[in-house]
Structure formats: structure tokens, C-alpha cells
Design an enzyme around this catalytic site. Structure first.
Site, PDB file in Angstrom:
ATOM      1  N   HIS A   1       0.607  -1.250   0.131  1.00  0.00           N
ATOM      2  CA  HIS A   1       0.310   0.168  -0.128  1.00  0.00           C
ATOM      3  C   HIS A   1       0.874   1.302   0.246  1.00  0.00           C
ATOM      4  CE1 HIS A   1      -3.624  -1.910   0.064  1.00  0.00           C
ATOM      5  NE2 HIS A   1      -3.629  -2.824   1.737  1.00  0.00           N
TER       6      HIS A   1
ATOM      7  N   ASP B   1      -2.817 -10.404  -2.545  1.00  0.00           N
ATOM      8  CA  ASP B   1      -3.321 -10.466  -1.333  1.00  0.00           C
ATOM      9  C   ASP B   1      -4.872  -9.899  -1.739  1.00  0.00           C
ATOM     10  OD1 ASP B   1      -3.513  -7.854   0.914  1.00  0.00           O
ATOM     11  OD2 ASP B   1      -1.896  -8.335   1.393  1.00  0.00           O
TER      12      ASP B   1
ATOM     13  N   ASP C   1      -4.048 -13.127   3.156  1.00  0.00           N
ATOM     14  CA  ASP C   1      -5.699 -12.300   3.660  1.00  0.00           C
ATOM     15  C   ASP C   1      -6.931 -12.849   2.790  1.00  0.00           C
ATOM     16  OD1 ASP C   1      -4.786 -10.780   1.545  1.00  0.00           O
ATOM     17  OD2 ASP C   1      -4.106  -8.948   3.159  1.00  0.00           O
TER      18      ASP C   1
END
Length: 439
Positions: free
Chosen positions: A112, A151, A240
Site C-alpha cells: 500500500h 493479497d 488474507d
């Protein structure tokens, strides 16, 4: 006796001294359970699988990937530099043929972290994959690179770093941004005007499981990689998407991750998200390691696994089949110009607002890229965060033509003379030079 078909280097760094808070999912225990599991299962007793310690990234390494304001030393901790150094070590293992493949099990994570960095957002401060990519370019002369981000959250930072780079194919496979942080990652996000089609986003419905994710891999991701013909494939290996993750809504399993890893065949993997630190990460990481080493991973099963619980709904299957066909058509014939932004003379300009949710910083950017017919063009970013003064970052890209190198230096010098900026930074990639000034 097990033996690795492909030698694997595992770079491990759990960052004992760094955590967002003692009870936050991003804390030191996130990798300690994995460390125990890998050793208990005897992973490092398998011939061809070795554990390595990370390198430590220097400020110069970070500067090649980011405009960091006020500076690397002020924004990053030592743990961030070791995490980025772990990814660099993985690249070194592969490029110097010490291992066929490498997996950097490091934290803090990074996908990010955008081109400009004023602080931490989405648990990320420095984009460890981007630092590694620039190391591959700087030290080993690698040009064409594919990054596949698996992700559950859209890799908006990596996308931003390589938005104007036609030599980096960025593919993000993630839960639909309408349902989860950071609220981005839609198919129309295809890259800047000189790199249209080098960014490909694949948003998935909440509840997507092994069947849907592997279908997208086979019918979208792998064909795009084959068409691009990269020299190196990198997997931003977020975990995740797992059905037990506490902050996402997907149904991927440890077996799904192992099979994805086997089919993708990435040269290097770097750990990203994944916050089921006991129920998923130890098993998913083990499955990834075995798959990267070419070892059967079919015996890896997490304790909460229930086939009925993770079974993908038919409506999701139908949606995935339809979406994959639409996405391939769209990616192979993208529009001529980005959806957001506008041409202003020789430049293409877009305005951006960035929220650093972890550090509660708000930033406004005005980004320009020179519309050059001979290279990807100079990038100039004017940035103001509520934590500091107006800043300027100018990047002359790898492979820049002589005219763009000259324009990049002119843009930087003009910014210094204007006195509008308190801090300015120039990255001249062909000249292997970085300049920072306090005005």
C-alpha cells in the site's frame, strides 16, 4: 526422503521490535507461529531448501522506488529497512543462482506504500517489492518484470509506483474494492497514458474460493504474463484471502494457495497481508514454500478446514466465468487514454488525494507525466501533506530519451528556483543519481 525439485531460499525476518500495537494483527506474532511451523515440519531439513538472513536496505535503495518526504531517515524505521532488505536478499539469491526460487517472509509489509511517502497507510510505509524491483534493475540489468499481487486488498501502492512504467506488468487479484479497503482496483485502472495496459486489476466477489481464484489465474493472469514475456515474475503473496482471515471476506484455502503458487511459478515471492496468524499463516506459508520448491503440498491442511464451509456459491462461479472473458477482452484492447486526468499541453495531469489511515495524514498531489513519443516520459509530482510543506518529486525513467533527461533536470531546477517547494527530490535513473534539496 523429500528433496526439492527447485532449490528454494527462504528469507525470514519477523521484525520483533515493530508492531502497530500489541493487539493489532500486524504485530510480531504474525510470523513467529509460521517460524515454529516451518521448523516443526522440518522444512529446512529438506535438501535444496535453506533459510537466509535479510540484507539491510540503504536510503539510496528506497530513493530509487519512492519520493520520501521529509526523508528516508525521518519516515522509516530500521525494521522497514530490514524488511525491504529481505526482499532484496531474495532477489540476490535468484539472480546470483544461489537458489532457483526465493520467498521473502518479512514484515512490515509494503504493497500500500505509493510513489510518494509521507507516512504509513494500510500498515505499509515502504513498498518492499518496489525496492526489490529497482534493485533488480540497478544491479542486474533486468528490464521486463511482472508483479502478481494475490493479497485480498488491492495493491494500490505498487500500482501507483509503476503507473507510468510500460516495462512492469502489474496484476492485482483482490476482493472487489466496493467492499473492502482501499476502495480501488477496478478494471478501468490500466496505467498512465504512456503505459496503458501495463496495469490489470481483477476484482472478485466476497466469498470467492479456490475455484474462482484459480480460474482467474488460468484464464486471465497466466495469459497476460505469457503475452508480456517478463524476465522475472514476482508474487506479492498476501494470504488474507484465506477463509479464516479476520478482516476479509474470501474463501481461499491453504491448498488453494499452494496450487496457485505451483501454477504461477513465480521466481520470487514476498509476504504481504494475512492476519489469521495461528489458523492460516503457518499452513499457507508452508504450502507456498513446498510448492515453490516443487514438493508435493497435498498434505498441508489447516485445522479449521471444512469443505462445505468454503464451497463457492454457484452465483459466484457464474460471475467469475463471465468476468474472466470480459476482462481479457478489455485488457487486450484498452482505451487510448486513462479514465482520470487530462492533457495539458505536453503533459498529462491527474489530481490525487491520499489518506494515510495508519498515521492520520491527508495528502494532495498534482502528478504530471510528459507525453513523450520516444520513452515513458518524465514524471513530476507536486505533493502537500497536512504533516508538512509543499514538496516536489521528479523522476527520469529507466530508458529515458535524451530529451526527457534534459526536461527532467529542467523541471527540477525550475522547482528549486520557484521557491514554492520546501523540499525537492530528483531521481535520474539513466544517470544513476539521486538529488535531495531543502529549499
Amino acid at each position: 526422503m523429500l528433496k526439492a525439485a527447485d532449490t528454494l531460499g527462504v528469507v525470514f525476518f519477523p521484525a520483533y521490535d515493530w508492531a502497530i500495537s500489541p493487539t493489532h494483527p500486524e504485530r510480531q506474532e504474525r510470523l513467529l507461529y509460521t517460524q515454529d511451523q516451518l521448523r516443526e515440519e522440518g522444512l529446512f531439513d529438506i535438501p535444496g531448501v535453506r533459510e537466509y538472513k535479510p540484507d539491510v536496505a540503504l536510503a539510496h535503495d528506497v530513493d530509487l522506488a519512492h519520493f520520501t518526504f521529509p526523508g528516508v531517515e525521518e519516515v522509516l524505521t530500521s525494521s522497514h529497512l530490514v524488511s525491504a532488505g529481505g526482499a532484496m536478499r531474495a532477489a540476490r539469491l535468484v539472480m546470483e543462482r544461489e537458489a532457483r526460487r526465493a520467498f521473502a517472509l518479512v514484515r512490515p509489509p509494503g504493497h500500500h506504500a505509493m510513489k510518494v511517502v509521507h507516512g504509513t497507510r494500510g500498515f505499509c510505509t515502504v513498498n518492499v517489492e518496489a525496492v526489490m524491483v529497482e534493485t533488480l534493475r540497478e544491479r542486474y540489468g533486468v528490464r521486463r518484470i511482472a508483479i502478481v499481487d494475490t493479497d485480498c486488498h488491492h495493491g494500490d501502492g505498487t500500482q501507483d509506483v509503476y503507473w507510468h512504467d510500460p516495462d512492469v506488468l502489474f496484476i492485482s487479484l483482490h476482493q472487489d474494492g466496493r467492499t473492502i479497503y482501499p476502495g480501488s482496483g477496478f478494471p478501468y485502472e490500466l496505467g498512465g497514458p504512456t503505459a496503458m495496459g501495463s496495469t490489470c486489476n481483477i476484482p472478485l466477489l466476497p466469498g470467492t474460493g479456490d475455484q474462482g481464484i484459480l480460474h482467474m489465474l488460468d484464464h486471465v493472469v497466466l495469459p497476460l504474463i505469457e503475452r508480456f514475456r517478463p524476465e522475472i515474475v514476482i508474487n506479492s503473496a498476501g494470504q488474507d484471502n484465506h477463509f479464516s482471515d479476520p478482516i476479509t471476506n474470501m474463501n481461499f484455502t491453504a491448498q488453494g494457495y499452494a496450487e496457485l503458487t505451483r501454477r504461477l511459478g513465480a521466481d520470487i515471492a514476498v509476504l504481504e497481508g494475512g492476519y489469521s496468524i495461528q489458523g492460516a499463516l503457518p499452513y499457507v506459508n508452508l504450502g507456498i514454500c513446498l510448492a515453490m520448491a516443487g514438493i508435493d503440498a497435498s498434505g498441508v491442511v489447516e485445522p479449521q478446514y471444512d469443505p462445505e464451509r468454503v464451497k463457492q456459491e454457484q452465483r459466484i462461479t457464474d460471475y467469475t466465468l463471465s468476468l474472466s472473458d470480459q476482462l481479457m477482452s478489455y485488457f487486450l484492447d484498452p482505451p487510448a487514454m486513462p479514465k482520470h486526468g487530462k492533457a495539458e499541453g505536453e503533459w498529462f495531469v491527474r489530481e490525487k488525494e491520499v489518506h494515510y489511515d495508519t498515521d492520520a495524514i491527508f495528502e494532495r498531489q498534482r502528478e504530471k507525466v510528459l507525453l513523450c513519443p520516444d520513452c515513458s516520459g518524465v514524471v513530476s509530482i507536486e505533493s502537500r501533506a497536512d504533516s508538512g510543506p509543499l514538496c516536489l518529486g521528479v523522476q527520469i525513467p529507466p530508458g529515458a530519451c535524451d530529451a526527457c533527461r534534459e526536461r527532467g533536470h529542467e523541471e527540477f531546477e525550475t522547482g528549486q528556483r520557484s521557491r514554492n517547494y520546501r523540499r525537492a527530490m530528483l531521481v535520474d535513473r539513466p544517470g544513476r543519481a539521486v538529488k535531495r534539496v531543502l529549499i
